[in-house]
Write an enzyme that holds these catalytic residues in place. Structure first.
Site, PDB file in Angstrom:
ATOM      1  CB  THR A 275       3.283 -32.947  -7.015  1.00 55.69           C
ATOM      2  OG1 THR A 275       2.404 -34.081  -6.953  1.00 55.69           O
ATOM      3  CG2 THR A 275       4.499 -33.174  -6.136  1.00 55.69           C
ATOM      4  N   GLY A 276       0.156 -31.438  -7.304  1.00 59.14           N
ATOM      5  CA  GLY A 276      -0.882 -31.119  -8.293  1.00 59.14           C
ATOM      6  C   GLY A 276      -1.082 -29.614  -8.433  1.00 59.14           C
TER       7      GLY A 276
ATOM      8  CB  VAL B 299      -5.713 -27.857  -6.221  1.00 63.67           C
ATOM      9  CG1 VAL B 299      -6.271 -27.349  -4.903  1.00 63.67           C
ATOM     10  CG2 VAL B 299      -6.717 -27.614  -7.349  1.00 63.67           C
TER      11      VAL B 299
ATOM     12  CB  CYS C 205     -13.858 -24.737  -8.652  1.00 65.24           C
ATOM     13  SG  CYS C 205     -14.070 -25.982  -9.938  1.00 65.24           S
TER      14      CYS C 205
ATOM     15  CD  GLN D 132     -16.936 -25.782 -14.719  1.00 61.79           C
ATOM     16  OE1 GLN D 132     -18.130 -26.030 -14.678  1.00 61.79           O
ATOM     17  NE2 GLN D 132     -16.048 -26.522 -14.068  1.00 61.79           N
TER      18      GLN D 132
ATOM     19  N   GLY E  96      -9.146 -26.607 -14.180  1.00 59.35           N
ATOM     20  CA  GLY E  96     -10.066 -27.369 -13.323  1.00 59.35           C
ATOM     21  C   GLY E  96      -9.827 -28.859 -13.441  1.00 59.35           C
TER      22      GLY E  96
ATOM     23  CE  LYS F 138     -18.362 -33.574  -8.580  1.00 63.66           C
ATOM     24  NZ  LYS F 138     -17.022 -33.513  -9.219  1.00 63.66           N
TER      25      LYS F 138
ATOM     26  CG  HIS G 263     -14.085 -22.381 -13.353  1.00 63.52           C
ATOM     27  ND1 HIS G 263     -13.035 -22.733 -14.167  1.00 63.52           N
ATOM     28  CD2 HIS G 263     -14.397 -23.501 -12.632  1.00 63.52           C
ATOM     29  CE1 HIS G 263     -12.714 -24.009 -13.954  1.00 63.52           C
ATOM     30  NE2 HIS G 263     -13.521 -24.492 -13.018  1.00 63.52           N
TER      31      HIS G 263
ATOM     32  CG  ASN H 242     -10.066 -22.644 -12.150  1.00 64.25           C
ATOM     33  OD1 ASN H 242      -9.576 -21.633 -12.672  1.00 64.25           O
ATOM     34  ND2 ASN H 242      -9.631 -23.849 -12.419  1.00 64.25           N
TER      35      ASN H 242
END
Ligand code: 3JN
Length: 337
Positions: free
Chosen positions: A16-17, A19, A133, A160, A164, A217, A246, A319
């Site tokens: 459900t998000g 992404v 991403c 960004q 995100g 990261k 992004h 992204n």
């Protein structure tokens, strides 16, 4: 290991998000060979339905036996859930492609961008990590330049989009913008400061070295994906009031001299990269223009005149697509090939 089949039982965890939604859409659009699609999310979404190929699929809550019979699970439910559920899924014989940071730097887990290091898929043990991403779009551009001229150091500044962070942040940008345009005081709940009509040099938590987690990261994941610890990356990551896409400014120092024109032709031949570079006609990549597209777009390619072997460029990618859902689906495609 994944058994070869005509069609696979596939799960999306965190369906459900922002992404998760994009993963379902990408599986459908690319016609991934699916026998059955199962969707999982937190208990509060249990029973909701989401569309896939003209049908409505029920969202389920996870339990210990959820992964029985599932071949491939795409996870985008956050690091905490991946920490718990990815090993459970892998143990039931399912291959997990995890979009969180939880497993990325684990030496027993491959971290894969198919255009760069699909060979690393060969040694997975049930979990494969999808990079951050900002890292993904950068490495598809760096790899061909590294092969041609060996990269020594990259200075990257990101711009960004709020997607995100997720749906709540997209809502916040819209609401703050509407409030400000209607002379109301904007409320800040997602970010520590107003994001509408502003830029925030702050993505993810601050670490003791003064960098943010997002910045580190980019530094650490790049070395692992490129399979070369000598590639140095120093990053400043910035949130901008853009919904999707992004952008990154890259300054690349190479060991061997490479001209801007040589970079253009190396990148024009690179998979997943589109050179979009005609500044005399105001042509350069823009986040608004590449929404929903698959490739990483590169423009403003020029030589850094302050060092012997330096290149500057501007790169933009969606992204939620290449930065997340598409890369995960491309990993699944490489696995079943
Ligand atoms: O803010 C962005 O543009 C990217 C965000 C990525 C992100 C957000 C929360 C948690 C991550 C990630 O993919 O690294 C994580 C995480 O899994 O740690």
């Amino acid at each position: 290991m994944l058994k070869k089949k005509q069609k696979y039982i596939v799960a999306v965890v965190g369906a459900t998000g922002a992404v998760g939604n994009e993963m379902i859409e990408t599986l459908e659009k690319r016609n991934f060979p699916i026998e059955k699609l199962r969707l999982f999310a937190s208990e509060k979404s249990e029973g909701k339905t989401l569309p896939y190929k003209g049908a409505e699929i029920k969202v389920e809550a996870l339990n210990e036996s959820s992964f029985k019979g599932i071949d491939i699970a795409l996870f985008s439910a956050g690091a905490e859930r991946s920490k718990i559920w990815a090993p459970i899924a892998a143990k039931s014989g399912c291959v997990v492609i995890d979009n969180s940071s939880e497993w990325r730097m684990d030496p027993t887990v491959p971290l894969v961008v198919p255009e760069v290091n699909s060979h690393d898929l060969a040694w997975h043990k049930g979990i494969i990590a999808n990079p951050n991403c900002s890292t993904i779009q950068m490495v598809v551009v760096l790899k061909p330049i590294h092969d041609a001229a060996k990269i020594k150091r990259v200075i990257v500044t990101t711009f960004q989009a709020v997607s995100g962070t997720g749906k709540k942040a997209m809502d916040e940008l819209l609401l703050q913008t509407t409030d400000i345009l209607n002379f109301r005081e904007p409320k800040c709940t997602v970010y520590p400061h107003q994001i509408a009509f502003n830029v925030l040099p702050h993505i993810d938590k601050f670490l003791e070295n003064g960098y943010t987690k997002e910045e580190m990261k980019m530094t650490n994941e790049t070395k692992k994906i490129m399979g070369d610890d000598s590639v140095k990356v120093t990053a400043t990551t910035v949130r901008v009031p853009v919904f999707r896409g992004h952008s990154e400014s890259l300054n690349i120092e190479t060991e061997k001299k490479i001209t801007a024109n040589e970079v253009r032709s190396v990148l024009a031949a690179a998979p997943g990269v589109v050179v979009f570079d005609a500044p005399e006609k105001n042509v350069y990549p823009l986040p608004k223009a590449i929404e929903g597209l698959d490739d990483t777009y590169v423009g403003r390619i020029r030589e850094d005149e302050t060092i012997p072997n330096g290149i500057n460029m501007w790169i933009v990618a969606d992204n939620l697509k290449k930065g997340a859902a598409l890369n995960a689906v491309q990993i699944a495609e490489a696995l079943i090939k």
